[in-house]
Enzyme design. Structure first.
Site, PDB file in Angstrom:
ATOM      1  N   ASP A  48     -29.288 -26.871  -0.643  1.00  0.00           N
ATOM      2  CA  ASP A  48     -29.153 -27.126  -2.082  1.00  0.00           C
ATOM      3  C   ASP A  48     -30.168 -28.192  -2.511  1.00  0.00           C
ATOM      4  O   ASP A  48     -30.302 -28.497  -3.694  1.00  0.00           O
ATOM      5  CB  ASP A  48     -27.718 -27.502  -2.473  1.00  0.00           C
ATOM      6  N   SER A  49     -30.943 -28.716  -1.537  1.00  0.00           N
ATOM      7  CA  SER A  49     -32.099 -29.543  -1.880  1.00  0.00           C
ATOM      8  C   SER A  49     -33.077 -28.755  -2.751  1.00  0.00           C
ATOM      9  O   SER A  49     -33.950 -29.337  -3.400  1.00  0.00           O
ATOM     10  CB  SER A  49     -32.797 -30.059  -0.611  1.00  0.00           C
ATOM     11  N   ASP A  87     -26.514 -23.018   1.826  1.00  0.00           N
ATOM     12  CA  ASP A  87     -25.799 -24.240   1.450  1.00  0.00           C
ATOM     13  C   ASP A  87     -24.919 -23.954   0.235  1.00  0.00           C
ATOM     14  O   ASP A  87     -25.416 -23.454  -0.784  1.00  0.00           O
ATOM     15  CB  ASP A  87     -26.858 -25.290   1.057  1.00  0.00           C
ATOM     16  N   LYS A 117     -22.952 -23.581   4.691  1.00  0.00           N
ATOM     17  CA  LYS A 117     -22.769 -25.014   5.005  1.00  0.00           C
ATOM     18  C   LYS A 117     -22.047 -25.669   3.833  1.00  0.00           C
ATOM     19  O   LYS A 117     -22.363 -25.396   2.669  1.00  0.00           O
ATOM     20  CB  LYS A 117     -24.127 -25.683   5.243  1.00  0.00           C
ATOM     21  N   GLU A 119     -20.485 -29.621   2.523  1.00  0.00           N
ATOM     22  CA  GLU A 119     -20.566 -31.064   2.771  1.00  0.00           C
ATOM     23  C   GLU A 119     -19.174 -31.683   2.850  1.00  0.00           C
ATOM     24  O   GLU A 119     -18.289 -31.333   2.061  1.00  0.00           O
ATOM     25  CB  GLU A 119     -21.361 -31.747   1.644  1.00  0.00           C
ATOM     26  N   GLU A 186     -26.189 -36.741   8.827  1.00  0.00           N
ATOM     27  CA  GLU A 186     -27.310 -37.221   7.995  1.00  0.00           C
ATOM     28  C   GLU A 186     -27.249 -38.740   7.814  1.00  0.00           C
ATOM     29  O   GLU A 186     -26.192 -39.301   7.445  1.00  0.00           O
ATOM     30  CB  GLU A 186     -27.285 -36.531   6.620  1.00  0.00           C
TER      31      GLU A 186
HETATM   32  O1  KIV Z   1     -29.899 -29.318   1.237  1.00  0.00           O
HETATM   33  C1  KIV Z   1     -30.486 -29.691   2.261  1.00  0.00           C
HETATM   34  O2  KIV Z   1     -31.702 -29.617   2.386  1.00  0.00           O
HETATM   35  C2  KIV Z   1     -29.663 -30.250   3.340  1.00  0.00           C
HETATM   36  C3  KIV Z   1     -30.375 -30.843   4.511  1.00  0.00           C
HETATM   37  C4  KIV Z   1     -30.890 -32.183   4.148  1.00  0.00           C
HETATM   38  C5  KIV Z   1     -29.510 -30.891   5.726  1.00  0.00           C
HETATM   39  O3  KIV Z   1     -28.472 -30.255   3.242  1.00  0.00           O
END
Ligand code: KIV
Length: 298
Positions: A48-49, A87, A117, A119, A186
Site C-alpha cells: 500500500d506504499s 497489501d 498482508k 498490519e 518493520e
Molecule cells: O506497503 C509496503 O511497501 C510495505 C512494506 C514496507 C513492507 O508494507
C-alpha cells in the site's frame, strides 16, 4: 524460454529452515514486476506504499481497494515464479471480519494474488482468522505499521524499550499462532528482531530490522533510487535510476528541440515512385488560413 517453476509458501518456509534468506521487494506494475521476477526475487509485495510511490499521496492511508486491485492485477499478469502478496489497504479490514474476508477474496479471485498482508495484531487477529478460514494465506506485519503510524503521526522506530520490544514479540507470536505464513518486522532494533526470528517458526521478513531476519524487503522506489526526497535510514540504494531518468529525459527534450531526434533510423521509407505520386497529388494543397493567429505585418 522455459517457464520457471512457481514458488510455493512451503518453498519459502523451507528456504528459512535451511538458513537461506528470502528476498522480497515491492512492485506495482507489470514491467517492474517482470523485472523483479526475472531477477529471482522470491516475494513481490504490491504494497500500500503505492499510495505514496505511485499515486503521490502523503501517506499510505488514501489508497483504495479498487486502486490496489488494479495494481495487483498488473503485477500478477507479469509474474511467473515469485509469490505475489497484496497489501490490504487502510479501510479494507478495520471495519470487521466480513469486510476483511470479502476484500481478501477480491485480491485472490479478481487479481490473482497468492496471499494478502495485514498490519498489526490486536483486533487484526480476528480478521486474519476469518481470511485464513477461507484458505487465503496471510502475511502479518508488526513493529512500525505505516497505517497506524500515520494516524498517530510518528514514524519513529518501535520496540526500543524492553516493554515495547516484548509487546512486539508477543504480537508476532500471536500472528504465528493465528496461522500467518510469515511476518514483516518493520523498524525495530536488530537484537529484538533477532530474538523474534529465533522464537518464531514462520519466516520473518525485515525492513529496518537488522540482518538476522529470515528475509528482507525494500520498497522498489527506495531500492532503485527513484524516491525524490527523504528515504528512511534502513534503505540501501542499489541504483540511481532517478538520476538516470532525469538525464535521459533532459537529453530527449534537448534533442527534440534541436531536431537531433528523430533521425532517418527512426522513420519509415516508401517507394520513390509512390512518394512522387503522392507529392504530385498534393502539390496544390496549402495550409488553411488560420484566423486565430495575428496577420503578418506588411
Ligand atoms: O506497503 C509496503 O511497501 C510495505 C512494506 C514496507 C513492507 O508494507
Amino acid at each position: 524460454m522455459n517457464e520457471p517453476e512457481r514458488l510455493t509458501l512451503t518453498d519459502l518456509t523451507d528456504l528459512a529452515r535451511q538458513g537461506k534468506r528470502i528476498a522480497m521487494v515491492t512492485a506495482y506494475d507489470a514491467s517492474s514486476a517482470a523485472l523483479a521476477d526475472e531477477a529471482g526475487l522470491d516475494i513481490i509485495l504490491v504494497g500500500d506504499s503505492a499510495a505514496m510511490t505511485i499515486l503521490g499521496h502523503e501517506s499510505t492511508l488514501p489508497v483504495t481497494m479498487d486502486e490496489m486491485l488494479l495494481l495487483t492485477r498488473a503485477v500478477t499478469r507479469a509474474v511467473r515464479r515469485a509469490v505475489v502478496v497484496a497489501d490490504m489497504p487502510f479501510g479494507a479490514y478495520q471495519t470487521g471480519e466480513d469486510d476483511a474476508l470479502r476484500n481478501a477474496i477480491r485480491f485472490v479471485k479478481d487479481a490473482g494474488a497468492d496471499a494478502v498482508k495485514l498490519e498489526g495484531a490486536g483486533r487484526t487477529l480476528t480478521r486474519i482468522s476469518a481470511i485464513l478460514d477461507a484458505g487465503i494465506p496471510v502475511m502479518g506485519h508488526v513493529g512500525l505499521t505505516p497505517q497506524s503510524a500515520s494516524l498517530a503521526g510518528s514514524y519513529k522506530a518501535r520496540g526500543r524499550t524492553a516493554a515495547e520490544a516484548r509487546r512486539i514479540l508477543d504480537e508476532a507470536r500471536a500472528l504465528e499462532r493465528t496461522g500467518c505464513f510469515a511476518v514483516v518486522l518493520e523498524a525495530i532494533p536488530a537484537p529484538v528482531a533477532a530474538r523474534i526470528s529465533d522464537v518464531l517458526k514462520i519466516p520473518t521478513i525485515g525492513i529496518g530490522a537488522g540482518a538476522s531476519c529470515d528475509g528482507q524487503v525494500l520498497v522498489w522506489h527506495d531500492l532503485l533510487g527513484l524516491t525524490r526526497g527523504h528515504v528512511p535510514r534502513f534503505v540501501r540504494r542499489y541504483a540511481d535510476l532517478g538520476q538516470a531518468a532525469l538525464d535521459a529525459l533532459r537529453q530527449y527534450a534537448a534533442d527534440v528541440r534541436s531536431v537531433a531526434f528523430p533521425d532517418d533510423s527512426h522513420t519509415y521509407s516508401m517507394p520513390a515512385e509512390e512518394l512522387a505520386r503522392f507529392e504530385a497529388q498534393t502539390a496544390e494543397l496549402r495550409a488553411e488560413p488560420d484566423f486565430t493567429k495575428p496577420l503578418p505585418k506588411r
